[in-house]
Motif scaffolding. Structure first.
Motif, PDB file in Angstrom:
ATOM      1  N   GLU A   5      22.877  54.970  57.355  1.00  0.00           N
ATOM      2  CA  GLU A   5      22.343  53.702  56.899  1.00  0.00           C
ATOM      3  C   GLU A   5      22.790  52.784  57.990  1.00  0.00           C
ATOM      4  OE1 GLU A   5      23.317  52.227  53.149  1.00  0.00           O
ATOM      5  OE2 GLU A   5      22.325  50.501  53.465  1.00  0.00           O
ATOM      6  N   GLU A   6      21.796  52.256  58.783  1.00  0.00           N
ATOM      7  CA  GLU A   6      21.813  51.287  59.956  1.00  0.00           C
ATOM      8  C   GLU A   6      21.562  49.754  59.487  1.00  0.00           C
ATOM      9  OE1 GLU A   6      19.123  54.638  61.767  1.00  0.00           O
ATOM     10  OE2 GLU A   6      19.131  53.330  60.089  1.00  0.00           O
ATOM     11  N   SER A   7      22.476  49.128  60.107  1.00  0.00           N
ATOM     12  CA  SER A   7      22.187  47.374  59.772  1.00  0.00           C
ATOM     13  C   SER A   7      22.613  46.823  61.091  1.00  0.00           C
ATOM     14  CB  SER A   7      23.183  47.079  58.580  1.00  0.00           C
ATOM     15  OG  SER A   7      24.518  47.236  58.884  1.00  0.00           O
ATOM     16  N   CYS A  22      26.389  51.656  61.650  1.00  0.00           N
ATOM     17  CA  CYS A  22      25.897  52.687  61.037  1.00  0.00           C
ATOM     18  C   CYS A  22      26.869  53.165  60.199  1.00  0.00           C
ATOM     19  CB  CYS A  22      25.203  53.839  62.156  1.00  0.00           C
ATOM     20  SG  CYS A  22      24.745  55.444  61.214  1.00  0.00           S
ATOM     21  N   THR A 122      16.819  50.291  62.521  1.00  0.00           N
ATOM     22  CA  THR A 122      16.816  49.001  62.280  1.00  0.00           C
ATOM     23  C   THR A 122      16.198  48.247  63.474  1.00  0.00           C
ATOM     24  OG1 THR A 122      18.369  47.208  61.990  1.00  0.00           O
ATOM     25  CG2 THR A 122      19.186  48.912  63.484  1.00  0.00           C
TER      26      THR A 122
END
Length: 128
Positions: A5-7, A22, A122
């Motif tokens: 999960e990227e942000s 990540c 992202t």
């Protein structure tokens, strides 16, 4: 099941900074796939390697286009990697993907073919 999960993506002006994060979950086979990294893809272009890090030892590899501006780091306790992006340019605009992969020739490389686990990406936008 491995999930990445990227942000941290967003919109900045040229010269600005962003920090991507990540986090990996469901991943336990560190010895088989000890490389984590960032790739990017902009419309009409191939996905390219930006920076990778060897989980054991922390050796890093950068694309020439980002050397001196981007810094990849890791927090093994959190199964996370980060990328500090400074002095951003319009050419850096892309969707950035986090990935987990294997070594080749004893080190991590910026080759998409070596990475089998991918996040959803992202978006990074850089205005001039």
């Amino acid at each position: 099941q491995v999930q990445l999960e990227e942000s941290g993506g967003g919109s900045v002006q040229a010269g600005g900074s962003l920090r991507l994060s990540c986090t990996a979950s469901g991943y336990s086979n560190l010895y088989k796939n000890p490389c984590m990294g960032w790739f990017r893809q902009s419309p009409g272009r191939e996905r390219e390697g930006v920076a990778v890090i060897y989980a054991t030892g922390g050796t890093t590899v950068y694309a020439d286009s980002v050397k001196g501006r981007f810094t990849i780091s890791q927090d093994r306790d959190k199964s996370a990697i980060y990328m500090q992006m400074d002095s951003l340019r319009p050419a850096d605009a892309a969707t950035y993907y986090c990935a987990i992969g294997t070594v080749y020739g004893g080190t991590c490389r910026l080759s998409r073919a070596l990475f089998g686990y991918w996040g959803q990406g992202t978006q990074v936008t850089v205005s001039s």
